[in-house]
Design an enzyme around this catalytic site. Sequence first.
Site, PDB file in Angstrom:
ATOM      1  N   LYS A 137      78.691 -10.199 -57.204  1.00 57.65           N
ATOM      2  CA  LYS A 137      78.740 -10.307 -55.738  1.00 57.65           C
ATOM      3  C   LYS A 137      78.443  -8.966 -55.083  1.00 57.65           C
ATOM      4  O   LYS A 137      77.646  -8.880 -54.160  1.00 57.65           O
ATOM      5  CB  LYS A 137      80.128 -10.792 -55.273  1.00 57.65           C
ATOM      6  CG  LYS A 137      80.539 -12.142 -55.832  1.00 57.65           C
ATOM      7  CD  LYS A 137      81.892 -12.585 -55.308  1.00 57.65           C
ATOM      8  CE  LYS A 137      83.062 -11.749 -55.767  1.00 57.65           C
ATOM      9  NZ  LYS A 137      83.423 -11.906 -57.187  1.00 57.65           N
ATOM     10  N   ARG A 195      88.779 -16.026 -50.422  1.00 54.89           N
ATOM     11  CA  ARG A 195      89.163 -16.310 -51.806  1.00 54.89           C
ATOM     12  C   ARG A 195      90.230 -17.391 -51.878  1.00 54.89           C
ATOM     13  O   ARG A 195      90.654 -17.758 -52.968  1.00 54.89           O
ATOM     14  CB  ARG A 195      89.712 -15.042 -52.462  1.00 54.89           C
ATOM     15  CG  ARG A 195      88.656 -14.260 -53.247  1.00 54.89           C
ATOM     16  CD  ARG A 195      89.296 -12.983 -53.745  1.00 54.89           C
ATOM     17  NE  ARG A 195      88.747 -12.495 -54.971  1.00 54.89           N
ATOM     18  CZ  ARG A 195      87.837 -11.519 -55.048  1.00 54.89           C
ATOM     19  NH1 ARG A 195      87.342 -10.979 -53.968  1.00 54.89           N
ATOM     20  NH2 ARG A 195      87.406 -11.107 -56.216  1.00 54.89           N
ATOM     21  N   ARG A 239      81.989  -2.607 -67.296  1.00 52.06           N
ATOM     22  CA  ARG A 239      82.118  -1.793 -66.076  1.00 52.06           C
ATOM     23  C   ARG A 239      83.342  -0.889 -66.182  1.00 52.06           C
ATOM     24  O   ARG A 239      83.316   0.253 -65.737  1.00 52.06           O
ATOM     25  CB  ARG A 239      82.243  -2.715 -64.851  1.00 52.06           C
ATOM     26  CG  ARG A 239      82.449  -1.957 -63.555  1.00 52.06           C
ATOM     27  CD  ARG A 239      82.435  -2.870 -62.349  1.00 52.06           C
ATOM     28  NE  ARG A 239      83.526  -3.840 -62.384  1.00 52.06           N
ATOM     29  CZ  ARG A 239      83.653  -4.839 -61.538  1.00 52.06           C
ATOM     30  NH1 ARG A 239      82.756  -5.016 -60.589  1.00 52.06           N
ATOM     31  NH2 ARG A 239      84.661  -5.679 -61.614  1.00 52.06           N
ATOM     32  N   ARG A 267      88.304   1.521 -62.563  1.00 52.45           N
ATOM     33  CA  ARG A 267      89.058   0.459 -61.893  1.00 52.45           C
ATOM     34  C   ARG A 267      90.206  -0.008 -62.768  1.00 52.45           C
ATOM     35  O   ARG A 267      90.019  -0.329 -63.934  1.00 52.45           O
ATOM     36  CB  ARG A 267      88.131  -0.721 -61.549  1.00 52.45           C
ATOM     37  CG  ARG A 267      87.473  -0.551 -60.202  1.00 52.45           C
ATOM     38  CD  ARG A 267      86.537  -1.679 -59.871  1.00 52.45           C
ATOM     39  NE  ARG A 267      87.178  -2.992 -59.795  1.00 52.45           N
ATOM     40  CZ  ARG A 267      86.586  -4.060 -59.273  1.00 52.45           C
ATOM     41  NH1 ARG A 267      85.364  -3.963 -58.763  1.00 52.45           N
ATOM     42  NH2 ARG A 267      87.212  -5.213 -59.249  1.00 52.45           N
ATOM     43  N   ARG A 302      92.485 -12.382 -63.894  1.00 56.67           N
ATOM     44  CA  ARG A 302      91.684 -12.581 -62.674  1.00 56.67           C
ATOM     45  C   ARG A 302      90.882 -13.876 -62.751  1.00 56.67           C
ATOM     46  O   ARG A 302      90.715 -14.569 -61.755  1.00 56.67           O
ATOM     47  CB  ARG A 302      90.756 -11.376 -62.458  1.00 56.67           C
ATOM     48  CG  ARG A 302      91.521 -10.151 -61.971  1.00 56.67           C
ATOM     49  CD  ARG A 302      90.752  -8.876 -62.204  1.00 56.67           C
ATOM     50  NE  ARG A 302      89.529  -8.812 -61.432  1.00 56.67           N
ATOM     51  CZ  ARG A 302      88.523  -7.976 -61.701  1.00 56.67           C
ATOM     52  NH1 ARG A 302      88.597  -7.145 -62.706  1.00 56.67           N
ATOM     53  NH2 ARG A 302      87.467  -7.967 -60.938  1.00 56.67           N
TER      54      ARG A 302
HETATM   55  P1  B4P Z   1      80.004  -6.664 -59.438  1.00 57.13           P
HETATM   56  O1  B4P Z   1      78.863  -6.904 -58.533  1.00 57.13           O
HETATM   57  O2  B4P Z   1      80.642  -5.321 -59.309  1.00 57.13           O
HETATM   58  O3  B4P Z   1      81.165  -7.759 -59.383  1.00 57.13           O
HETATM   59  P2  B4P Z   1      81.931  -8.516 -58.204  1.00 57.13           P
HETATM   60  O4  B4P Z   1      81.641  -9.978 -58.425  1.00 57.13           O
HETATM   61  O5  B4P Z   1      81.581  -7.940 -56.885  1.00 57.13           O
HETATM   62  O6  B4P Z   1      83.455  -8.083 -58.491  1.00 57.13           O
HETATM   63  P3  B4P Z   1      84.934  -8.516 -58.385  1.00 57.13           P
HETATM   64  O7  B4P Z   1      85.165  -9.946 -58.032  1.00 57.13           O
HETATM   65  O8  B4P Z   1      85.438  -8.032 -59.707  1.00 57.13           O
HETATM   66  O9  B4P Z   1      85.623  -7.576 -57.341  1.00 57.13           O
HETATM   67  P4  B4P Z   1      86.200  -7.566 -55.854  1.00 57.13           P
HETATM   68  O10 B4P Z   1      85.973  -6.185 -55.409  1.00 57.13           O
HETATM   69  O11 B4P Z   1      85.647  -8.653 -55.006  1.00 57.13           O
HETATM   70  O12 B4P Z   1      79.457  -6.886 -60.931  1.00 57.13           O
HETATM   71  C1  B4P Z   1      80.279  -6.704 -62.060  1.00 57.13           C
HETATM   72  C2  B4P Z   1      79.528  -5.976 -63.176  1.00 57.13           C
HETATM   73  O13 B4P Z   1      78.442  -6.766 -63.661  1.00 57.13           O
HETATM   74  C3  B4P Z   1      78.918  -4.642 -62.731  1.00 57.13           C
HETATM   75  O14 B4P Z   1      79.132  -3.706 -63.733  1.00 57.13           O
HETATM   76  C4  B4P Z   1      77.421  -4.941 -62.590  1.00 57.13           C
HETATM   77  O15 B4P Z   1      76.604  -3.833 -62.880  1.00 57.13           O
HETATM   78  C5  B4P Z   1      77.205  -6.055 -63.603  1.00 57.13           C
HETATM   79  N1  B4P Z   1      76.177  -7.021 -63.180  1.00 57.13           N
HETATM   80  C6  B4P Z   1      76.027  -7.550 -61.943  1.00 57.13           C
HETATM   81  N2  B4P Z   1      75.002  -8.437 -61.922  1.00 57.13           N
HETATM   82  C7  B4P Z   1      74.508  -8.479 -63.213  1.00 57.13           C
HETATM   83  C8  B4P Z   1      73.448  -9.223 -63.836  1.00 57.13           C
HETATM   84  N3  B4P Z   1      72.688 -10.091 -63.164  1.00 57.13           N
HETATM   85  N4  B4P Z   1      73.235  -9.022 -65.171  1.00 57.13           N
HETATM   86  C9  B4P Z   1      74.000  -8.144 -65.872  1.00 57.13           C
HETATM   87  N5  B4P Z   1      75.003  -7.423 -65.332  1.00 57.13           N
HETATM   88  C10 B4P Z   1      75.258  -7.577 -64.013  1.00 57.13           C
HETATM   89  O16 B4P Z   1      87.788  -7.842 -56.033  1.00 57.13           O
HETATM   90  C11 B4P Z   1      88.698  -6.999 -56.692  1.00 57.13           C
HETATM   91  C12 B4P Z   1      90.163  -7.412 -56.463  1.00 57.13           C
HETATM   92  O17 B4P Z   1      90.527  -7.175 -55.074  1.00 57.13           O
HETATM   93  C13 B4P Z   1      90.507  -8.901 -56.685  1.00 57.13           C
HETATM   94  O18 B4P Z   1      90.793  -9.189 -58.030  1.00 57.13           O
HETATM   95  C14 B4P Z   1      91.742  -9.083 -55.768  1.00 57.13           C
HETATM   96  O19 B4P Z   1      92.909  -8.603 -56.367  1.00 57.13           O
HETATM   97  C15 B4P Z   1      91.429  -8.182 -54.585  1.00 57.13           C
HETATM   98  N6  B4P Z   1      90.779  -8.924 -53.473  1.00 57.13           N
HETATM   99  C16 B4P Z   1      89.492  -8.730 -53.031  1.00 57.13           C
HETATM  100  N7  B4P Z   1      89.199  -9.579 -52.033  1.00 57.13           N
HETATM  101  C17 B4P Z   1      90.328 -10.340 -51.832  1.00 57.13           C
HETATM  102  C18 B4P Z   1      90.637 -11.421 -50.951  1.00 57.13           C
HETATM  103  N8  B4P Z   1      89.722 -11.892 -50.092  1.00 57.13           N
HETATM  104  N9  B4P Z   1      91.870 -11.971 -51.031  1.00 57.13           N
HETATM  105  C19 B4P Z   1      92.791 -11.515 -51.892  1.00 57.13           C
HETATM  106  N10 B4P Z   1      92.565 -10.493 -52.756  1.00 57.13           N
HETATM  107  C20 B4P Z   1      91.338  -9.914 -52.738  1.00 57.13           C
END
Ligand code: B4P
Length: 193
Positions: free
Chosen positions: A14, A89, A128, A134, A145
Amino acid sequence: MLNIVIFGPPGSGKGTQSARIVKKYDLTHLSTGDMLREEMEKNTPLGKQVSEYIDKGLLVPDDIVLKMLYDYAAGHMDSPGFIFDGFPRTIVQAEALDNLLDKRGIPINVVLSVEVEEKELLKRIVGRGEDSGRTDDSMEIANQRLDVYKKQTMPLIDYYKEQGKIAPINGMQPVDEVFGDICQAIEAVKAVQ
Ligand code: B4P
Protein backbone atom coordinates in the site's frame (compact mmCIF):
# COMPACT_ATOMS: atom_id res chain seq x y z
CA MET A 1 -11.87 15.58 -7.19
CA LEU A 2 -10.53 12.06 -6.92
CA ASN A 3 -10.73 10.08 -3.67
CA ILE A 4 -8.99 6.74 -3.60
CA VAL A 5 -8.71 4.14 -0.86
CA ILE A 6 -5.81 1.70 -1.13
CA PHE A 7 -6.65 -1.39 0.81
CA GLY A 8 -4.86 -4.66 1.54
CA PRO A 9 -3.18 -6.82 4.15
CA PRO A 10 0.02 -5.68 5.91
CA GLY A 11 2.95 -5.80 3.52
CA SER A 12 0.77 -5.82 0.40
CA GLY A 13 2.51 -2.72 -0.91
CA LYS A 14 0.00 0.00 0.00
CA GLY A 15 2.73 2.43 1.02
CA THR A 16 4.89 1.55 -2.00
CA GLN A 17 2.08 2.12 -4.49
CA SER A 18 0.67 5.19 -2.71
CA ALA A 19 3.96 7.04 -3.22
CA ARG A 20 3.64 6.48 -6.97
CA ILE A 21 -0.06 7.36 -7.13
CA VAL A 22 0.55 10.64 -5.27
CA LYS A 23 3.28 11.60 -7.73
CA LYS A 24 1.27 10.79 -10.85
CA TYR A 25 -2.16 12.10 -9.81
CA ASP A 26 -1.13 14.94 -7.48
CA LEU A 27 -3.24 13.73 -4.57
CA THR A 28 -2.87 14.34 -0.84
CA HIS A 29 -1.47 11.23 0.85
CA LEU A 30 -3.10 10.27 4.13
CA SER A 31 -1.27 7.29 5.64
CA THR A 32 -2.40 6.57 9.18
CA GLY A 33 0.56 4.18 9.57
CA ASP A 34 3.06 6.96 8.67
CA MET A 35 1.28 9.44 10.95
CA LEU A 36 1.34 7.03 13.88
CA ARG A 37 5.00 6.12 13.32
CA GLU A 38 5.90 9.83 13.23
CA GLU A 39 4.33 10.28 16.66
CA MET A 40 6.28 7.25 17.91
CA GLU A 41 9.57 8.56 16.49
CA LYS A 42 9.03 11.95 18.15
CA ASN A 43 8.18 10.14 21.39
CA THR A 44 5.09 12.31 21.94
CA PRO A 45 2.45 11.30 24.54
CA LEU A 46 0.30 10.06 21.63
CA GLY A 47 3.29 8.17 20.21
CA LYS A 48 3.86 6.43 23.54
CA GLN A 49 0.18 5.54 23.75
CA VAL A 50 -0.07 4.08 20.23
CA SER A 51 3.20 2.13 20.41
CA GLU A 52 1.51 -0.12 22.98
CA TYR A 53 -0.80 -1.32 20.21
CA ILE A 54 1.51 -1.19 17.17
CA ASP A 55 4.33 -3.08 18.91
CA LYS A 56 1.90 -5.91 19.64
CA GLY A 57 0.54 -5.99 16.09
CA LEU A 58 -2.86 -4.66 17.18
CA LEU A 59 -4.90 -1.88 15.61
CA VAL A 60 -4.80 1.51 17.30
CA PRO A 61 -8.27 2.30 18.76
CA ASP A 62 -10.73 3.91 16.37
CA ASP A 63 -11.20 7.12 18.40
CA ILE A 64 -7.47 7.95 18.18
CA VAL A 65 -7.27 7.23 14.45
CA LEU A 66 -10.47 9.15 13.70
CA LYS A 67 -9.25 12.25 15.55
CA MET A 68 -6.13 12.14 13.38
CA LEU A 69 -8.30 11.85 10.26
CA TYR A 70 -10.47 14.84 11.19
CA ASP A 71 -7.47 17.02 12.11
CA TYR A 72 -5.66 16.13 8.89
CA ALA A 73 -8.72 16.64 6.68
CA ALA A 74 -9.42 20.04 8.28
CA GLY A 75 -5.90 21.16 7.35
CA HIS A 76 -6.21 20.02 3.71
CA MET A 77 -9.62 21.36 2.68
CA ASP A 78 -8.35 22.68 -0.65
CA SER A 79 -6.81 19.40 -1.82
CA PRO A 80 -7.74 18.17 -5.34
CA GLY A 81 -8.21 14.68 -3.88
CA PHE A 82 -6.94 12.16 -1.40
CA ILE A 83 -5.35 8.76 -1.30
CA PHE A 84 -6.29 7.02 1.93
CA ASP A 85 -3.50 4.51 2.64
CA GLY A 86 -4.04 1.95 5.40
CA PHE A 87 -7.24 3.73 6.37
CA PRO A 88 -10.00 2.69 6.95
CA ARG A 89 -9.12 -0.56 8.75
CA THR A 90 -12.42 -1.19 10.57
CA ILE A 91 -16.10 -0.80 9.69
CA VAL A 92 -16.36 2.05 12.24
CA GLN A 93 -13.55 3.90 10.43
CA ALA A 94 -15.15 3.25 7.00
CA GLU A 95 -18.49 4.64 8.16
CA ALA A 96 -16.81 7.70 9.65
CA LEU A 97 -14.95 8.34 6.40
CA ASP A 98 -18.15 7.98 4.35
CA ASN A 99 -19.91 10.46 6.66
CA LEU A 100 -17.09 12.96 6.39
CA LEU A 101 -16.90 12.75 2.59
CA ASP A 102 -20.68 12.62 2.04
CA LYS A 103 -21.10 15.84 4.02
CA ARG A 104 -18.72 17.50 1.57
CA GLY A 105 -20.28 15.80 -1.47
CA ILE A 106 -16.97 14.18 -2.41
CA PRO A 107 -17.43 10.41 -2.12
CA ILE A 108 -14.76 7.71 -2.53
CA ASN A 109 -14.36 6.94 -6.23
CA VAL A 110 -12.55 3.62 -6.00
CA VAL A 111 -11.14 1.16 -3.47
CA LEU A 112 -7.98 -0.49 -4.81
CA SER A 113 -7.87 -3.90 -3.14
CA VAL A 114 -4.29 -5.17 -3.38
CA GLU A 115 -4.27 -8.97 -3.16
CA VAL A 116 -1.14 -10.86 -2.08
CA GLU A 117 -0.71 -14.43 -0.79
CA GLU A 118 0.05 -14.85 2.90
CA LYS A 119 3.45 -16.53 2.41
CA GLU A 120 4.64 -13.63 0.25
CA LEU A 121 3.32 -11.06 2.79
CA LEU A 122 5.36 -12.62 5.59
CA LYS A 123 8.46 -12.77 3.37
CA ARG A 124 8.15 -9.06 2.52
CA ILE A 125 7.45 -7.89 6.06
CA VAL A 126 10.30 -9.87 7.60
CA GLY A 127 12.57 -8.74 4.74
CA ARG A 128 11.66 -5.11 5.36
CA GLY A 129 12.28 -5.64 9.09
CA GLU A 130 15.96 -6.29 8.39
CA ASP A 131 16.55 -2.59 7.78
CA SER A 132 13.32 -0.69 8.55
CA GLY A 133 13.83 -0.58 12.31
CA ARG A 134 10.06 -1.06 12.56
CA THR A 135 9.13 -2.70 15.84
CA ASP A 136 6.22 -4.55 14.18
CA ASP A 137 8.17 -6.21 11.34
CA SER A 138 9.19 -9.46 13.12
CA MET A 139 7.70 -12.83 12.09
CA GLU A 140 5.73 -13.15 15.35
CA ILE A 141 4.16 -9.70 15.14
CA ALA A 142 3.58 -10.02 11.39
CA ASN A 143 1.52 -13.16 12.04
CA GLN A 144 -0.48 -11.29 14.66
CA ARG A 145 -1.06 -8.39 12.22
CA LEU A 146 -2.35 -10.85 9.61
CA ASP A 147 -4.80 -12.31 12.15
CA VAL A 148 -6.02 -8.83 13.05
CA TYR A 149 -6.37 -8.03 9.36
CA LYS A 150 -8.56 -11.10 8.78
CA LYS A 151 -10.81 -10.39 11.77
CA GLN A 152 -11.13 -6.61 11.75
CA THR A 153 -10.21 -5.34 8.30
CA MET A 154 -11.31 -8.00 5.78
CA PRO A 155 -15.04 -7.31 6.42
CA LEU A 156 -14.44 -4.00 4.62
CA ILE A 157 -14.21 -5.91 1.34
CA ASP A 158 -17.93 -6.71 1.54
CA TYR A 159 -18.70 -3.20 2.82
CA TYR A 160 -17.15 -1.64 -0.29
CA LYS A 161 -18.38 -4.41 -2.63
CA GLU A 162 -21.93 -3.44 -1.65
CA GLN A 163 -21.08 0.10 -2.73
CA GLY A 164 -19.68 -1.24 -6.04
CA LYS A 165 -16.31 0.39 -5.40
CA ILE A 166 -13.82 -2.48 -5.21
CA ALA A 167 -11.15 -2.77 -7.90
CA PRO A 168 -9.11 -5.95 -7.30
CA ILE A 169 -5.38 -5.53 -7.98
CA ASN A 170 -2.94 -8.44 -8.32
CA GLY A 171 -0.23 -7.40 -5.85
CA MET A 172 1.89 -10.51 -6.50
CA GLN A 173 3.48 -8.88 -9.56
CA PRO A 174 6.61 -6.68 -9.67
CA VAL A 175 6.05 -3.12 -8.36
CA ASP A 176 5.87 -1.49 -11.84
CA GLU A 177 3.27 -3.96 -13.06
CA VAL A 178 1.14 -3.53 -9.95
CA PHE A 179 1.31 0.22 -10.55
CA GLY A 180 0.28 -0.27 -14.20
CA ASP A 181 -2.86 -2.14 -13.12
CA ILE A 182 -3.61 0.53 -10.51
CA CYS A 183 -3.35 3.28 -13.13
CA GLN A 184 -5.78 1.39 -15.37
CA ALA A 185 -8.28 1.15 -12.51
CA ILE A 186 -7.90 4.86 -11.73
CA GLU A 187 -8.25 5.87 -15.39
CA ALA A 188 -11.45 3.78 -15.59
CA VAL A 189 -13.09 5.73 -12.75
CA LYS A 190 -11.81 9.06 -14.08
CA ALA A 191 -13.41 8.30 -17.45
CA VAL A 192 -16.90 8.06 -15.88
CA GLN A 193 -16.56 11.10 -13.59
P1 B4P B 1 4.66 -1.54 2.11
O1 B4P B 1 4.24 -0.76 0.93
O2 B4P B 1 5.60 -0.83 3.03
O3 B4P B 1 3.48 -2.15 2.99
P2 B4P B 1 2.10 -1.57 3.55
O4 B4P B 1 1.03 -2.45 2.94
O5 B4P B 1 1.99 -0.11 3.32
O6 B4P B 1 2.30 -1.76 5.14
P3 B4P B 1 1.58 -2.02 6.48
O7 B4P B 1 0.15 -2.44 6.38
O8 B4P B 1 2.55 -2.98 7.10
O9 B4P B 1 1.71 -0.73 7.34
P4 B4P B 1 0.86 0.51 7.88
O10 B4P B 1 1.85 1.60 7.96
O11 B4P B 1 -0.37 0.77 7.09
O12 B4P B 1 5.33 -2.89 1.55
C1 B4P B 1 5.88 -3.86 2.41
C2 B4P B 1 7.21 -4.40 1.86
O13 B4P B 1 7.00 -5.10 0.63
C3 B4P B 1 8.23 -3.30 1.55
O14 B4P B 1 9.48 -3.73 1.99
C4 B4P B 1 8.21 -3.17 0.03
O15 B4P B 1 9.45 -2.80 -0.52
C5 B4P B 1 7.82 -4.58 -0.42
N1 B4P B 1 7.00 -4.58 -1.64
C6 B4P B 1 5.97 -3.76 -1.93
N2 B4P B 1 5.42 -4.07 -3.12
C7 B4P B 1 6.13 -5.16 -3.59
C8 B4P B 1 6.03 -5.96 -4.78
N3 B4P B 1 5.11 -5.73 -5.73
N4 B4P B 1 6.91 -7.00 -4.92
C9 B4P B 1 7.84 -7.25 -3.97
N5 B4P B 1 7.98 -6.53 -2.84
C10 B4P B 1 7.14 -5.49 -2.65
O16 B4P B 1 0.40 0.06 9.37
C11 B4P B 1 1.26 -0.18 10.46
C12 B4P B 1 0.50 -0.33 11.79
O17 B4P B 1 -0.07 0.95 12.18
C13 B4P B 1 -0.72 -1.29 11.80
O18 B4P B 1 -0.34 -2.62 12.03
C14 B4P B 1 -1.58 -0.70 12.94
O19 B4P B 1 -1.11 -1.10 14.20
C15 B4P B 1 -1.35 0.79 12.82
N6 B4P B 1 -2.40 1.46 12.00
C16 B4P B 1 -2.19 2.06 10.79
N7 B4P B 1 -3.35 2.54 10.30
C17 B4P B 1 -4.32 2.23 11.22
C18 B4P B 1 -5.73 2.43 11.27
N8 B4P B 1 -6.37 3.03 10.26
N9 B4P B 1 -6.40 1.97 12.35
C19 B4P B 1 -5.77 1.36 13.36
N10 B4P B 1 -4.44 1.13 13.38
C20 B4P B 1 -3.71 1.55 12.32
